[in-house]
Design an enzyme around this catalytic site. Structure first.
Site, mmCIF file in Angstrom:
data_model
loop_
_atom_site.group_PDB
_atom_site.id
_atom_site.type_symbol
_atom_site.label_atom_id
_atom_site.label_comp_id
_atom_site.label_asym_id
_atom_site.label_seq_id
_atom_site.Cartn_x
_atom_site.Cartn_y
_atom_site.Cartn_z
ATOM 1 N N GLU A 98 0.821 -1.209 0.000
ATOM 2 C CA GLU A 98 0.000 0.000 0.000
ATOM 3 C C GLU A 98 0.859 1.266 0.000
ATOM 4 O O GLU A 98 0.541 2.238 -0.676
ATOM 5 C CB GLU A 98 -0.901 -0.016 1.239
ATOM 6 C CG GLU A 98 -2.065 0.930 1.162
ATOM 7 C CD GLU A 98 -3.039 0.655 2.303
ATOM 8 O OE1 GLU A 98 -3.531 -0.491 2.375
ATOM 9 O OE2 GLU A 98 -3.284 1.568 3.091
ATOM 10 N N ASP A 99 1.928 1.266 0.782
ATOM 11 C CA ASP A 99 2.662 2.509 1.016
ATOM 12 C C ASP A 99 4.066 2.586 0.421
ATOM 13 O O ASP A 99 4.785 3.544 0.677
ATOM 14 C CB ASP A 99 2.753 2.779 2.531
ATOM 15 C CG ASP A 99 1.383 3.022 3.147
ATOM 16 O OD1 ASP A 99 0.495 3.492 2.402
ATOM 17 O OD2 ASP A 99 1.194 2.740 4.332
#
Ligand code: MN
Length: 750
Positions: A98-99
C-alpha cells in the site's frame, strides 16, 4: 518539545536513536515468538523485518518516528496473540504494497504465496475507484471479509493494525481522529467481538471512546474516579469473603475483580437512558474455576451468600453466544444495597473469551481452520460473503454487516426444544427464515408459546415459536419493515427482486405483443438474435432484460418494436394513439389484494405501488398513474399531486380496490401506516387517554410524537396501522370524544 539544541542535532544522531529503538522492539518480538511458538522457524520473520526496514526507509509516521516501527509493533501484537511466523511476517509486510512501490508479486516471489495472499487481503483498494468515502470504506471492508474467508489471519492483522493505530492516534489531526475512532467503534471492535476476541475488543472500544465522545468519556471517568476508593475497598471485602467460602467448600478457583470499563458503563447508560450516578453495578467480580461442575457450584455458593437480582441470571454455558462465549452471569446485592456483577467460567472458557478465534488457531496447509468451533465462528462471514453477491450497493452491504456485527441476541426455541439465537427485536419472520428459506417464504402466521400472534411481534428470551406455513404463499414487502436479521432481510429482498423481474418480463412481453398486433407485425417470426441485437443497442445483456425494461416502463413497446422491425410503426397508425405503453394495455386495476400485489382485468399482475405523497388506504377513492420506469402509482383521488399529474390523461388508469375474499379475520388483513394529527389541551394524562382509545380498539401504534404549541395547546402525531377508511374514521371519532381534544386530522403524507 523542540529546543534549539535538539533541532541542531545531526540527522545521524536521530537515526541512531530510531535504529536503536527499532532493534529493541525487534528483540522483544523475537523473544515473544520463541516463547509462544517455540517450534516455528523464525528466519522468515528476520527476512520480513529486513525487507520492511529497506522499503519503508526514510518514511515517517505522524508521531515523527520511523514508519517501520508501525509494522513492527503490529507484528508484536500478533506475536502476543500467539500467531504463527507466517502471520507475523505478513504483519511486518502489511503496509509494504500500500505505502511503498513494492508489488504483490515481489512479496510472493520473496515470501511465498501464503504471505502474499494475506498482505493482499489487508491492502486497501486504490482510492481513485470511488465516488465517496463511504463507498470506499464499504468496499474495503467487503474485500477484507472476502480474503478472511480463505485465511482468517487477514482479519487478525487488520485488527492488530487498527489496535496500534488507535494506540498512537494522538498524533493525528482531530478530524482524522474522529473518523478513525468512529470506524473502530462501528466495524473493528464489533468484528473483534464477533470473533470472540474480548481483549482486543475492549482495548479498541476504550481507546476509541475518548475520541468519539470526549465529554462523555471525561464525565464517566470522573464519576468512576470519585467512587473508586470506596468501590475498591468494597471489592477487597467481597474478594476476601469469597475466597474464604471457596476454601471451606474445597473449590479451587481464581477470583478477579475490577471496576468496569468506561465504555461498557457508557453503553449501559445509553441503553437504559440513566445517568452515571444511577449505575449501581460499576463493580465486577470474576471467578475462574477448573471444571464446569465447579462453575455451577460457585454459582450456588454465591447465591447463598448474596441475594441475586431478578432477571440478571444468564447461563451462557448451556447456551453459548453466537461468538462461542461461555460463562455464567449473575448480579447480586450485598449488604448496604451495593450491587455487583459476577461472571463464572473455567480457565478454558476464559481463554476463549479473551482471545477468541486466535485462542486455538492452528494451520493446516493453506491456512484453513481445523477446529469445528472455529468453523462455526466463521460461518457468519461465509454467509455475509454469500449474500453480498446479491448486493450492488456498497452501503447496503455495510449496513447489513453492521446489523450482523452487533449480536445482541434473544434465545428462542422450536416446539421441539432446539435453540434458535436471533438478533434483539427479532420477529417470527426472522425465526422462520432462520429455520429455512422456504419456511420463511411460505410463512402465513406464528404461534408464540401456543398463542397466535401477529408476524411483527417482537420475540423475547425463552419464547417457543411455531411457524405456520402454506404452500404457494409468498413473501410480502411489508415484512421488510419488521424483519431484523440480515438473513431474513436478504432472503425477502432477493425473492421480491426475482419475482418483480419475472412479472416485469411477462408484462413486457404482453405489451410488445399488443403493439405488434396493432401494427400487424408478425413478431413470432423474430429470432432470439433479433432481440439480442436490440437489447445490445440499449446496453442490456440479454433479451429478457429488454422485456423487463418494457414491463418496468423504461422504454415503450413501440420504441422496441421499431427497433426490432425498423419502420414498423410509421407505415400506418391504426388509431391515433400516443400512449407510452402500459396504460393502453391496462384498463382497470384491482389494487390491494394482499399487501402490494394486484390484479389487472384481463391481464396479469402489474407493478403497482401506493404513492408516497398521499398513501391511499383501502376504501378511499383512488386513481392510477403510469410512471416512467416504476410501474403504476396509485394516488388518492383527493391528492393534490393528482391534479397536476393527470393532465397527461393517457397515462391515467382506472384503479379499484380488490375484493378481500375470505379475509374476515381482521388480524389477517393488510394494514397501512396512517398519520393522525390531534390538536388538544396540553395537560397531564391527555396522551394516556388518547393512546388508550387507539389500543382499546386493537390498533397498533407505530409512533407517537408530541409537540407543545402556543396557548396551552399540544399537537400529537400518531402513526397507526389502519385496515381501511372505516377503521380510520372509527379511530378519529374515538379520539374526538376524548375530553380536551380540539381537532383530529389525517395527514396524507407520512
Ligand atoms: Mn498499517
Amino acid at each position: 518539545m523542540v529546543t534549539a539544541h535538539s533541532a541542531a542535532a545531526s540527522p545521524d544522531a536521530n537515526n541512531d536513536a530510531d535504529n536503536q529503538n527499532l532493534s529493541q522492539v525487534f528483540e522483544v518480538l523475537l523473544a515473544t515468538v520463541r516463547q509462544n511458538r517455540p517450534t516455528d522457524d523464525i528466519r522468515i520473520i528476520q527476512q520480513a523485518y529486513d525487507f520492511c526496514l529497506k522499503h519503508h526507509a526514510g518514511q515517517k509516521r505522524a508521531s515523527g518516528g520511523p514508519f517501520a516501527l508501525h509494522p513492527l509493533e503490529v507484528a508484536l501484537v500478533l506475536a502476543e496473540m500467539k500467531l504463527d511466523a507466517t502471520a507475523i511476517a505478513a504483519g511486518l509486510l502489511h503496509d509494504a504494497v500500500e505505502d511503498t512501490p513494492v508489488t504483490s508479486r515481489e512479496i510472493s516471489e520473496t515470501f511465498g504465496e501464503q504471505v502474499a495472499h494475506i498482505v493482499d487481503g489487508v491492502t486497501k483498494i486504490e482510492k481513485i475507484q470511488f465516488a465517496n468515502r463511504e463507498d470506499r470504506q464499504a468496499e474495503n471492508v467487503r474485500k477484507m471479509l472476502l480474503a478472511m474467508v480463505s485465511d482468517v489471519r487477514v482479519v487478525l492483522i487488520k485488527l492488530a493494525d487498527r489496535l496500534h493505530n488507535m494506540r498512537t492516534l494522538e498524533h493525528l489531526q482531530p478530524e482524522r481522529q474522529q473518523a478513525i475512532a468512529r470506524e473502530t467503534l462501528d466495524i473493528y471492535a464489533p468484528l473483534a467481538h464477533r470473533l470472540g476476541m474480548g481483549k482486543v475488543r475492549s482495548e479498541l472500544e476504550d481507546l476509541a471512546f475518548r475520541y468519539v465522545d470526549p465529554l462523555g468519556h471525561d464525565q464517566i471517568r470522573s464519576a468512576v474516579e470519585a467512587n473508586r476508593q470506596q468501590g475498591e475497598q468494597f471489592l477487597h471485602e467481597i474478594d476476601a469473603l469469597l475466597k474464604e467460602r471457596l476454601l471451606e467448600h474445597n473449590i479451587t478457583a481464581r477470583v478477579d475483580w475490577r471496576i468496569k470499563r468506561l465504555y461498557s458503563i457508557y453503553q449501559k447508560l445509553q441503553r437504559q437512558r440513566i445517568t452515571v450516578d444511577q449505575v449501581y453495578d460499576l463493580l465486577a467480580v470474576r471467578v475462574i474455576t477448573q471444571t464446569v461442575q465447579d462453575c455451577y457450584a460457585v454459582f450456588g455458593l454465591i447465591h447463598s451468600i448474596w441475594r441475586p437480582v431478578p432477571g440478571r441470571i444468564k447461563d451462557f454455558i448451556a447456551m453459548p453466544r453466537p461468538n462461542l462465549y461461555q460463562s455464567l452471569h449473575t448480579t447480586v446485592m450485598a449488604d448496604g444495597g451495593h450491587q455487583f456483577e459476577v461472571q463464572i467460567r473455567t480457565e478454558e472458557m476464559h481463554r476463549v473469551a479473551e482471545e477468541g478465534i486466535a485462542a486455538h488457531w492452528k494451520y493446516k496447509g493453506g491456512g484453513s481452520p481445523v477446529s469445528a468451533k472455529d468453523e462455526q465462528r466463521l460461518a457468519w462471514v461465509r454467509q455475509i460473503v454469500e449474500w453480498q453477491r446479491d448486493m450492488t450497493d456498497p452501503n447496503e452491504f455495510l449496513s447489513t454487516l453492521k446489523i450482523d456485527l452487533y449480536p445482541e441476541e434473544v434465545y428462542t426455541f422450536t416446539p421441539k426444544g432446539k435453540v434458535v439465537v436471533l438478533p434483539k427485536e427479532a420477529t417470527p419472520i426472522d425465526f422462520a427464515y432462520t429455520i429455512h428459506t422456504e419456511v420463511g417464504n411460505t410463512c402465513i402466521g406464528a404461534k408464540v408459546n401456543g398463542r397466535m400472534v401477529p408476524l411483527k411481534t417482537r420475540l423475547r428470551n425463552g419464547d417457543i415459536v411455531e411457524i405456520l406455513t402454506q404452500n404457494g404463499h409468498t413473501p410480502s414487502r411489508d415484512w421488510l419493515t419488521f424483519a431484523r436479521s440480515s438473513r431474513a432481510r436478504n432472503k425477502i429482498k432477493h425473492w421480491l427482486n426475482e419475482h418483480q423481474r419475472e412479472r416485469a418480463i411477462e408484462i413486457g412481453r404482453k405489451l410488445l405483443d399488443r403493439e405488434a398486433r396493432k401494427y400487424k407485425i408478425p413478431i413470432a417470426q423474430l429470432s432470439d438474435a433479433d432481440y439480442l441485437k436490440v437489447a445490445t443497442d440499449y446496453g442490456l445483456s440479454n433479451s429478457l432484460d429488454l422485456l423487463a425494461g418494457i414491463g418496468f416502463g423504461k422504454f415503450s413497446g413501440r420504441q422496441v418494436l421499431n427497433r426490432l422491425v425498423p419502420g414498423a410503426t410509421n407505415v400506418q397508425a391504426p388509431e391515433a394513439d400516443t400512449t407510452p405503453g402500459m396504460s393502453d394495455a391496462v384498463k382497470r386495476v384491482y389494487f390491494g389484494k394482499g399487501s402490494d400485489s394486484l390484479t389487472v382485468e384481463g391481464q396479469n399482475d402489474l407493478l403497482v405501488y401506493r404513492a408516497r405523497c398521499c398513501n391511499p388506504i383501502r376504501g378511499e377513492e383512488i386513481v392510477g398513474y403510469v410512471t416512467r420506469g416504476k410501474g403504476v402509482a396509485v394516488h388518492a383521488r383527493s391528492c393534490t399531486n393528482v391534479q397536476n399529474l393527470l393532465y397527461e390523461s393517457d397515462r391515467r388508469i382506472v384503479v379499484e380496490w380488490a375484493r378481500m375474499a375470505g379475509k374476515e379475520d381482521s388480524s389477517q388483513r393488510a394494514t397501512y401506516p396512517v398519520k393522525i394529527i390531534v390538536y388538544c389541551d396540553d395537560h397531564a394524562g391527555m396522551l394516556r387517554e388518547m393512546t388508550a382509545v387507539i389500543s382499546d380498539d386493537g390498533t397498533n401504534i407505530r409512533a407517537v410524537d408530541t409537540k407543545a404549541s402556543a396557548s396551552a395547546e399540544a399537537i400529537v402525531e400518531f402513526v397507526v396501522d389502519a385496515c381501511d377508511v372505516g377503521h380510520l374514521i372509527r379511530l378519529m371519532n374515538g379520539l374526538r370524544r376524548v375530553p380536551g381534544v380540539r381537532e383530529v386530522q389525517r395527514q396524507q403524507k407520512l
